[in-house]
Write a protein that holds these residues in place. Structure first.
Motif: not given
Length: 1002
Positions: A763-764, A767, A837-842, A844-845, A978
């Protein structure tokens, strides 16, 4: 020694004497010697039938080549070569080869491990060797071995029957005959080509003993058996009779597709394979998005970028890591005395909510002692200080009237009351067990006359059913072994009506010296009471005494006999033999609970698992043991006790609707029949429960198959039960079931851990790559924030070893303090989906922030900073782009390393991961060093990042990045942020999420 095999093909036409002395050169009484058996095994090979196909190397190799990951990589490789990017193409080709080799090696070893574990649960058989009975694996049988058979045994080889009693077999697998076939040892056929179904003196491999018992000699093993001959004919040639060529081709295509896609595996493997296909479809969608961002002006760079996004979304190592984890799980269970016969059970056992278990030998030791007898005249005897259950000289017998002072008497026959002598003769003759003091030929003989108890190791051994052993040992305390009685009284055996779970009694008939028939019967009181020729008052007293003895936790048997003139009807008809019986008394047998059972039951309750005892014992015996092992609480209310404890007759009388209206299902069911167990499983399923069922007998097979996880007993279980079961306990111990559940839970949680880690990485990257389309160079092209090889490195090198380490995680200390997980929801719980989704967003961002900070930073959003044509190779304008790419790669790598430790627990802080084990300022250090493999994988991932970034040629030519300096500050700032984000997320979950609670009743 060579054994002529030509005559053995028609062994049904040979006299037993010739078979014994000339053809097989064996001894029907003492069997082969161990040395001779070993020689024959070496000469003829193991008693195994080679399957239609073995371990398919090509199938495993095809599985590695034909999957979504490899297809994508091959496409990337082909495109790289097409645009003349030979270095990248060659590296990807090497990655493909490495992935295939590693995946093949893992799958091949996993397949071998599973087959090795199957061998541990292979059928066993009881043979005579060197004059003594011993149990061996069926594969170690040789021609000339004498095999002892009883109800429920699967016949291990082709045998010629030596002697048998009411022996019938189910040969439907060979002959198609649905009815059991009666076998007769005395028959010698004259025609060699008699059909198999008519060879009534032969027993064939893979058939099942459905009634009676007997002994037989092995005449053919392995591929020489009738089953082996069929296997030889069918090897590699599956039946296609009646199928058109088109249908045959379609079936082969379906089988190949299912194998390639992983749809022929366990439920979890199928679910993950479907998930992988979903990700593959998503990858194609993302590629289309990339192409649309360039207005479908697909240059070489756009094509490579699209493939990068497609590769980033697929967790390449998922199936390999799952295979390794499940292989390790099966081995761990084997060390815990649990053999996994079906991989689906490995996934399922961790989610059980209810355990339905037998009592004898599972909750208890299975070594019974005749503790108390009550005679019809009111006399009683108690065995005290018995330390060796099989030793007739261990302990002492105390006699006395039921209501008076007891006095110790001698065990000499002349001192026994008449009622006691008849009672002891009955339990000795109505018995098929064998007791020996360890000397060859000393079976059933009492070597000493002293009743002095000793704590020294006993040499006495026993063969047979535990109840019969206990009764026989009691009889031998008075010198009344079975052999002694037969020899001294000139009694002649006439007939036997074996124990059956439907009638719950056993009867034998002997002819005495006067020519009369003496009928001896033992069994459950309620089964024998209607057959007694006794007054109502005596029957009432028998019932009262039985309840009194059972309340002490003893299993109660009623002993009866009758003497009648010789009559052929009594010889052949059970109803004629088992009527108008004279009661002799009651026997109370004690089977002490295993020391570990109480702890295991308590642990089950703490884990939210309800334990039900389903036993054939008297209700008071079952209740006493249930209290002793903790299934029933001592303070249970009377109203609740009425539902918690129930005779099987009452439970069976209820309709399904009435059962469903019960507030809770019974914790103890006494006098159970096999059909009762099936109804219990069905009732649990209607309540949404997920249950384990244990069993050992032939009639337990339906319940074992119907249960979510069927567990058979490995020591005392029948082969039929083992074949029906998903797992086999090698020690018949209830505590081993808890071991299996703990291991199942560990495996389930570990799968969730490495699945979360792999998906967070994907996911990261998605993104990062999608949003980074906005980063344009001087030529207006999107700049890669990660090169294709950096993506492959992160997925195949960094993430794979971390995922394997998470799969090796030990069970957390509180794993058996949580309620069972929902197997219907599977591993993809809402918590896992939201967390990824949360960890992947963190992640990737932060990777995006690292790329943006390094790319623009103090220079501002000037496209010329990112150079021109820096996706393909380095030129003088690419310094910033290459440094930004290295910074992003380092950030992604280090965040993946941190995530491996963070996902060890879904809610607990990294700084307080195992409070049950570690506290204080060094708890973090202890947590990260607990799993050595994971620790080394993290350290290796950290160290190897530096040569990848700094080594000349490797960095700029292969990975398309440069060494960095001040950018390390950006990397470590992202790591700190992170950790703060993840810890805040977990703190929120702990604050707002409802705490898990256990519910121990269903």
């Amino acid at each position: 020694m060579g054994i002529p095999s030509t005559d053995l093909v028609s062994a049904h036409t040979v006299q037993l004497e010739r078979l014994e002395q000339e053809l097989l050169k064996t001894n029907f009484r003492n069997g082969l010697s161990n040395a001779e058996a070993a020689h024959r095994l070496q000469q003829d090979g193991p008693n195994t039938v080679e399957g239609a196909k073995g371990l398919s190397v090509w199938k495993i190799l095809l599985r590695q080549v034909s999957n979504s990951l490899t297809c994508v990589l091959i496409a990337v490789m082909a495109i790289s070569y097409a645009i003349k990017d030979y270095i990248e193409g060659s590296v990807i080709a090497a990655v493909i080869l490495l992935n295939i080799v590693v995946g093949f090696w893992q799958d091949f070893n996993a397949e071998k491990s599973i087959r090795a574990l199957y061998a541990l649960s292979a059928p066993t058989c009881k043979v005579m060797r060197d004059g003594g009975a011993t149990t061996i694996k069926a594969e170690d049988l040789v021609r000339g071995d004498v095999v002892m058979l009883s109800v429920g045994d699967i016949i291990p080889a082709d045998l010629r029957l030596i002697d048998g009693l009411n022996l019938t077999t189910d040969e439907a697998l060979l002959t198609g005959e649905s009815m059991p076939i009666s076998k007769h040892p005395e028959v010698v056929l004259t025609e060699a080509d008699v059909p198999l179904g008519d060879r009534v003196n032969m027993l064939y491999s893979a058939s099942t003993i459905t009634r009676g018992r007997g002994s037989a000699v092995v005449v053919a093993t392995g591929m020489g058996t009738e089953v082996g001959k069929i296997a030889e004919m069918l090897r590699g040639k599956p039946s296609t009779e009646g199928l058109s060529q088109a249908t045959q081709l379609l079936n082969r295509v379906k089988a190949t597709v299912n194998s390639i896609l992983g749809f022929d595996g366990t439920p979890l493997q199928v679910k993950l394979s479907k998930f992988a296909l979903l990700l593959f479809a998503l990858a194609i969608l993302l590629v289309i998005i990339v192409f649309s961002a360039s207005r479908f002006n697909i240059s070489d760079e756009v094509l490579i970028y699209g493939i990068c996004v497609g590769v980033a979304v697929i967790p390449e190592s998922l199936i390999a890591v799952l295979t390794i984890s499940m292989s390790i799980g099966t081995k761990a269970m084997a060390r815990g005395n649990v053999i996994v016969r079906k991989l689906a059970a490995l996934e399922a056992v961790g989610g059980v909510t209810n355990i339905c278990t037998d009592k004898t030998g599972t909750l208890t030791q299975g070594k019974m002692i005749t503790r108390k007898i009550w005679l019809r005249d009111g006399s009683m005897a108690t065995v005290e200080d018995c330390t060796h259950p099989f030793d007739p000289t261990s302990g002492k017998v105390v006699w006395g009237p039921s209501d008076g002072e007891t006095t110790e008497k001698s065990k000499l026959i002349s001192r026994l009351p008449d009622g006691a002598k008849a009672f002891v003769e009955c339990i000795s003759l109505c018995n098929n067990s064998t007791i020996t003091d360890g000397k060859v030929g000393a079976a059933d003989e009492l070597a000493e006359t002293s009743t002095t108890s000793t704590n020294a190791p006993s040499k006495w051994t026993a063969t047979g059913e535990p109840t019969e052993i206990a009764l026989h040992v009691f009889a031998m305390r008075f010198g009344l072994s079975k052999n002694t009685i037969v020899q001294s009284s000139s009694s002649k055996f006439v007939a036997e009506f074996p124990f059956d779970s439907t009638c719950k009694r056993m009867t034998v008939v002997y002819k005495n010296s006067d020519g009369d028939f003496v009928v001896y019967t033992k069994g459950a009181l309620e089964a024998i009471l209607p057959l007694l020729d006794a007054s109502t008052e005596l029957k009432a007293e028998l019932t009262q005494r039985a309840e009194s003895i059972a309340a002490e936790g003893l299993r109660v048997l009623c002993i009866a006999q009758k003497v009648v003139p010789a009559d052929d009807k009594i010889r052949s008809e059970r109803e004629a033999a088992e009527c108008d019986l004279l009661p002799l008394g009651l026997a109370g047998l004690y089977d002490p609970p295993r020391p570990e059972t109480l702890v295991a039951v308590r642990e089950s309750k703490q884990a939210g698992i309800t334990v039900h005892m389903l036993t054939g014992d008297h209700i008071k015996t079952a209740t006493a043991i249930a209290h002793e092992v903790g299934i029933l609480s001592t303070g249970i209310a009377s109203g609740a006790a009425a539902e918690a404890i129930m005779p099987a007759s009452s439970f069976d009388a209820l309709s399904d609707g009435e059962i469903d209206k019960l507030e809770r299902l019974p914790l103890v069911l006494a006098r159970c029949s096999p059909s009762t167990k099936v109804r219990m499983v069905e009732a649990l399923h209607r309540r949404g429960a997920f249950c384990v069922m244990t069993g050992d007998g032939v009639n337990d097979s339906p319940a074992l198959k119907k249960a979510d996880v069927g567990i058979a007993m490995g020591l005392n279980g029948s082969d039929v039960a083992k074949e029906a079961a998903d797992m086999v306990l090698t020690d018949d111990n209830f505590a081993s079931i808890i071991t299996a559940i703990r291991e199942g839970r560990r495996l389930f949680h570990n799968i969730q851990k490495f699945l979360l880690h792999l998906l967070v990485s994907n996911i990261a990257q998605v993104i990062l790559l999608l949003i980074a389309l906005a980063f344009k160079d001087a030529g207006g092209h999107s700049v890669f924030p990660l090169s294709p090889l950096e993506i492959l490195w992160a997925n195949l090198i960094t993430s794979s070893f971390l995922a394997v380490g998470l799969g090796l995680e030990e069970a957390q200390p509180d794993i058996m303090l949580r309620p069972p997980h929902s197997l219907r929801a599977g591993v993809f719980t809402w918590e896992l989906i939201i967390d990824k989704m949360a960890y992947g967003t963190f992640m990737g961002s932060l990777c995006l922030a690292a790329f943006a900070t390094t790319s623009y930073g103090a220079w501002g959003p000037n496209p010329e900073i990112l150079g021109d044509g820096c996706n393909a190779e380095y030129n003088s304008t690419c310094a910033v782009a290459f440094r930004a790419r290295a910074t992003t790669f380092a950030t992604l790598s280090f965040l993946l390393l941190i995530t491996a430790w963070e996902v060890k627990h879904f809610t607990r802080s990294l700084f307080n991961m195992n409070p049950e084990l570690y506290t204080g300022p060094f708890s973090v250090f202890k947590t990260v060093t607990q799993n050595k493999f994971l620790l080394y994988a993290v350290l290796a991932g950290f160290v190897i990042t530096f040569p990848v970034i700094y080594l000349p040629f490797v960095n700029d030519t292969i990975f398309k990045h440069h060494g960095i300096s001040w950018e390390w500050g950006v990397v470590f700032a992202c790591v700190v942020v992170y950790i703060a984000l993840v810890e805040t997320w977990k703190a929120g979950k702990r604050r707002f999420r409802k705490e898990e609670t256990t519910v121990v009743t269903v």
